[in-house]
Scaffold this motif. Structure first.
Motif, PDB file in Angstrom:
ATOM      1  N   GLY A  76     -35.323  72.061 -65.748  1.00 45.72           N
ATOM      2  CA  GLY A  76     -35.731  71.839 -67.131  1.00 45.72           C
ATOM      3  C   GLY A  76     -36.438  70.509 -67.328  1.00 45.72           C
ATOM      4  O   GLY A  76     -36.217  69.817 -68.328  1.00 45.72           O
ATOM      5  N   LEU A  77     -37.316  70.168 -66.380  1.00 45.98           N
ATOM      6  CA  LEU A  77     -37.967  68.860 -66.433  1.00 45.98           C
ATOM      7  C   LEU A  77     -38.943  68.770 -67.598  1.00 45.98           C
ATOM      8  O   LEU A  77     -39.775  69.659 -67.796  1.00 45.98           O
ATOM      9  CB  LEU A  77     -38.715  68.587 -65.130  1.00 45.98           C
ATOM     10  N   LYS A  78     -38.849  67.694 -68.341  1.00 40.14           N
ATOM     11  CA  LYS A  78     -39.787  67.429 -69.420  1.00 40.14           C
ATOM     12  C   LYS A  78     -40.959  66.663 -68.811  1.00 40.14           C
ATOM     13  O   LYS A  78     -40.974  65.435 -68.769  1.00 40.14           O
ATOM     14  CB  LYS A  78     -39.114  66.626 -70.525  1.00 40.14           C
ATOM     15  N   LEU A  79     -41.912  67.424 -68.338  1.00 43.01           N
ATOM     16  CA  LEU A  79     -42.987  66.852 -67.538  1.00 43.01           C
ATOM     17  C   LEU A  79     -44.261  67.624 -67.793  1.00 43.01           C
ATOM     18  O   LEU A  79     -44.263  68.853 -67.828  1.00 43.01           O
ATOM     19  CB  LEU A  79     -42.599  66.939 -66.064  1.00 43.01           C
ATOM     20  N   GLU A  80     -45.360  66.898 -67.966  1.00 44.82           N
ATOM     21  CA  GLU A  80     -46.660  67.545 -68.145  1.00 44.82           C
ATOM     22  C   GLU A  80     -47.577  67.156 -66.998  1.00 44.82           C
ATOM     23  O   GLU A  80     -47.798  65.973 -66.734  1.00 44.82           O
ATOM     24  CB  GLU A  80     -47.311  67.134 -69.475  1.00 44.82           C
ATOM     25  N   LEU A  81     -48.107  68.175 -66.311  1.00 46.25           N
ATOM     26  CA  LEU A  81     -49.073  67.965 -65.240  1.00 46.25           C
ATOM     27  C   LEU A  81     -50.399  68.574 -65.672  1.00 46.25           C
ATOM     28  O   LEU A  81     -50.455  69.756 -66.005  1.00 46.25           O
ATOM     29  CB  LEU A  81     -48.594  68.622 -63.947  1.00 46.25           C
ATOM     30  N   GLY A 219     -52.538  74.570 -54.366  1.00 46.34           N
ATOM     31  CA  GLY A 219     -53.199  73.424 -53.755  1.00 46.34           C
ATOM     32  C   GLY A 219     -53.827  72.478 -54.763  1.00 46.34           C
ATOM     33  O   GLY A 219     -54.467  71.500 -54.379  1.00 46.34           O
ATOM     34  N   ASP A 220     -53.643  72.745 -56.063  1.00 48.78           N
ATOM     35  CA  ASP A 220     -54.220  71.868 -57.088  1.00 48.78           C
ATOM     36  C   ASP A 220     -53.539  70.501 -57.062  1.00 48.78           C
ATOM     37  O   ASP A 220     -52.311  70.406 -56.978  1.00 48.78           O
ATOM     38  CB  ASP A 220     -54.042  72.473 -58.480  1.00 48.78           C
ATOM     39  N   TRP A 221     -54.357  69.461 -57.170  1.00 50.47           N
ATOM     40  CA  TRP A 221     -53.831  68.105 -57.280  1.00 50.47           C
ATOM     41  C   TRP A 221     -53.890  67.697 -58.746  1.00 50.47           C
ATOM     42  O   TRP A 221     -54.966  67.465 -59.294  1.00 50.47           O
ATOM     43  CB  TRP A 221     -54.621  67.155 -56.378  1.00 50.47           C
ATOM     44  N   ASN A 222     -52.714  67.620 -59.368  1.00 52.09           N
ATOM     45  CA  ASN A 222     -52.626  67.437 -60.812  1.00 52.09           C
ATOM     46  C   ASN A 222     -52.204  66.024 -61.190  1.00 52.09           C
ATOM     47  O   ASN A 222     -51.578  65.304 -60.407  1.00 52.09           O
ATOM     48  CB  ASN A 222     -51.638  68.452 -61.393  1.00 52.09           C
ATOM     49  N   VAL A 223     -52.552  65.668 -62.415  1.00 47.83           N
ATOM     50  CA  VAL A 223     -52.282  64.331 -62.937  1.00 47.83           C
ATOM     51  C   VAL A 223     -51.001  64.361 -63.758  1.00 47.83           C
ATOM     52  O   VAL A 223     -50.901  65.119 -64.732  1.00 47.83           O
ATOM     53  CB  VAL A 223     -53.456  63.851 -63.812  1.00 47.83           C
ATOM     54  N   GLY A 233     -38.742  59.703 -63.877  1.00 43.68           N
ATOM     55  CA  GLY A 233     -37.922  59.591 -65.077  1.00 43.68           C
ATOM     56  C   GLY A 233     -37.344  60.925 -65.499  1.00 43.68           C
ATOM     57  O   GLY A 233     -36.166  61.028 -65.874  1.00 43.68           O
ATOM     58  N   ALA A 234     -38.159  61.977 -65.416  1.00 44.00           N
ATOM     59  CA  ALA A 234     -37.680  63.306 -65.781  1.00 44.00           C
ATOM     60  C   ALA A 234     -36.604  63.778 -64.812  1.00 44.00           C
ATOM     61  O   ALA A 234     -35.607  64.406 -65.214  1.00 44.00           O
ATOM     62  CB  ALA A 234     -38.849  64.292 -65.795  1.00 44.00           C
TER      63      ALA A 234
END
Length: 512
Positions: A76-81, A219-223, A233-234
């Motif tokens: 349940g990570l609060k994370l945006e990539l 294989g996407d390299w995301n920000v 932190g998440a």
């Protein structure tokens, strides 16, 4: 006085240790995480690198590809990539090769301008279509018990792809499939990030290439929005919310196969705890030392340069906006022949004359890492990763060698720009440039990475090479209670959380 006892004691609160802690704590296990530094996250952190400059840089690791969506969902990570619109831009003389994920026609025109025809574009689509299918099939296996070589080959289900990615040197494959030196180099850079190898001879380059193209099945390299610190932190929040105890400023001094861990707090006092399982989130060479032995350290091979720019530099290619060029991976003197020459010079003990490198600007995709005044002024962060910079080049005189490597690298980037990068560097309040360089020796001294190896040791194949490994999780050691849950585990390397997940699964399955 009785010692505190835990179901699992985890040495190291890097991202893999946090993943393991979160899974185990959420499964009802009593978990203690001990971290030497004053913060969690290891090298997956954000930092204000330059005093008085409100920019939170991903100082060491900087992009996310390998972190499985399943781990994000499970915890349940609060994370945006965020996916990058532009995959890459490679300057070539007065033009350049732009790979635009959102405009196939523009990519085709760019290939034609650089390569002189449609052949390499067709080969590009065929090759990366093939790697995409391999990624889709192999990625789920990274979170499962190990298959043997034959079983993974069956999963891949493509004899040509297996031969070209697992059995033939990737340099041979690139030379056979592509006619243009620039295109070959773009392909080969994914085989050399953090890896000192000859892609024409060494299958170590193939292993590196696999991990770069398999990430989470795409294989996407995301920000990571908020920087790499947002990832850690998440994960820390997920671990704590599950009930894990995380203690920073605690240096693990020794571990014992019987389950005992000795550590020292920030005041110098020593403590001992015990655990049914000890999960070691350190490089294997460090684990060997904690067990009272020794292991030859590996050798890292990169130069990391962090910058804050007052503005983006101008390009020689007027058809491409700098925002487009620097939003993806910007390749610098990374043609196939240039890579080969740099490798030869480094093997000879020389800092490459024209170091191959690549940069990208996190702030172009995620401006949240900049303070309001920097955003308004048009400032940008820039991360440079230099190839073929092995630790051996920096051993004798670290300061002098770092200075020479940085000067050569800046000259390399300037050779493909329309103006010196130094003219675009932001100055801190004290007048200094917002520029820092980290060599493998710096990572060894500052971050405790033996040899400065960002993958903790050379990457391994994602299958069981020893029949005894088949059906296991790739984290087991010779000691029943001790699991290696860091990047040095099989299927480790990069910011993935895969070894942390697999170590937790080994504990929960009782297979340790």
């Amino acid at each position: 006085m009785p010692r505190s006892h835990y179901d699992a004691v985890i040495a190291g609160a890097g991202h893999n240790g946090l993943v393991a802690a979160a899974y185990l704590a959420r499964a009802g296990r009593r978990v203690l995480v001990l971290e030497r530094l004053s913060h969690v996250g290891g090298l997956a952190v954000s930092a204000q690198a330059f005093p008085g400059v409100d920019a939170r840089l991903s100082r060491y690791s900087y992009l996310v590809s390998l972190l499985p969506g399943k781990v994000v969902s499970d915890l349940g990570l609060k994370l945006e990539l965020r996916r990058r619109r532009y995959a890459s831009y490679t300057p070539v003389g007065g033009t350049g090769l732009l790979v635009d994920n959102g405009d196939a026609d523009r990519t085709a025109a760019s290939f034609a301008a650089v390569t002189g025809g449609p052949g390499d574009l067709a080969a590009w689509h065929r090759f990366y279509g093939q790697t995409a299918r391999v990624a889709e099939r192999v990625a789920p296996t990274l979170l499962e018990p190990l298959r043997d070589r034959t079983a993974l080959r069956e999963v891949v289900g493509d004899a040509e792809a297996w031969r070209d990615l697992f059995e033939r040197p990737i340099g041979e494959v690139a030379r056979e499939r592509f006619g243009d030196d620039t295109v070959r180099g773009v392909v080969l850079t994914d085989a050399l990030i953090g890896t000192f190898a000859d892609p024409d001879k060494d299958l170590l380059a193939n292993r590196c290439f696999l991990y770069h193209v398999v990430g989470d099945g795409t294989g996407d390299w995301n920000v990571p929005v908020g920087g790499m610190g947002a990832v850690s932190g998440a994960l820390a929040e997920a671990a704590r919310s599950g009930g894990a105890e995380i203690r920073t400023g605690m240096e693990v001094l020794s571990i014992d196969p019987g389950g005992e861990v000795v550590f020292r707090d920030a005041e110098g006092a020593e403590h001992t705890v015990t655990g049914d399982h000890l999960l070691v989130n350190t490089p294997p060479a460090v684990m060997a030392r904690l067990l009272g032995g020794a292991q030859e350290p590996p050798e890292g091979a990169q130069l990391k340069v962090n910058m804050v720019l007052s503005r983006l530099p101008r390009l020689k290619d007027g058809s491409v906006d700098p925002v487009e060029a620097f939003s993806g991976t910007f390749h610098i003197n990374e043609g196939r022949d240039q890579l080969a020459l740099a490798y030869e010079q480094a093997v000879a003990g020389l800092i490459p004359e024209l170091p191959p490198a690549e940069v990208y600007c996190h702030s172009l995709t995620d401006s949240s890492i900049l303070g309001p005044s920097l955003r308004e002024a048009g400032a940008q962060t820039m991360t440079l990763f230099g190839l073929h910079m092995p630790a051996r080049l920096f051993r004798k005189n670290p300061e002098k060698a770092r200075s020479e490597a940085l000067a050569a690298t800046l000259a390399s980037i300037n050779s493909v720009l329309a103006e010196p990068i130094e003219d675009c560097l932001l100055r801190a309040p004290d007048g200094s440039y917002c520029l820092e360089a980290k060599t493998p020796v710096d990572l060894e001294n500052e971050a405790g990475l033996p040899g400065g190896h960002i993958f903790h040791r050379d990457l391994s194949w994602p299958f069981a090479e020893d029949p005894a490994e088949t059906g296991r999780w790739g984290v087991e050691t010779e000691h029943e209670r001790i699991l290696l849950c860091g990047a040095g585990a099989r299927r480790g390397g990069g910011v993935s959380g895969i070894p942390g997940h697999n170590a937790a699964m080994a504990v929960l399955a009782g297979n340790s």
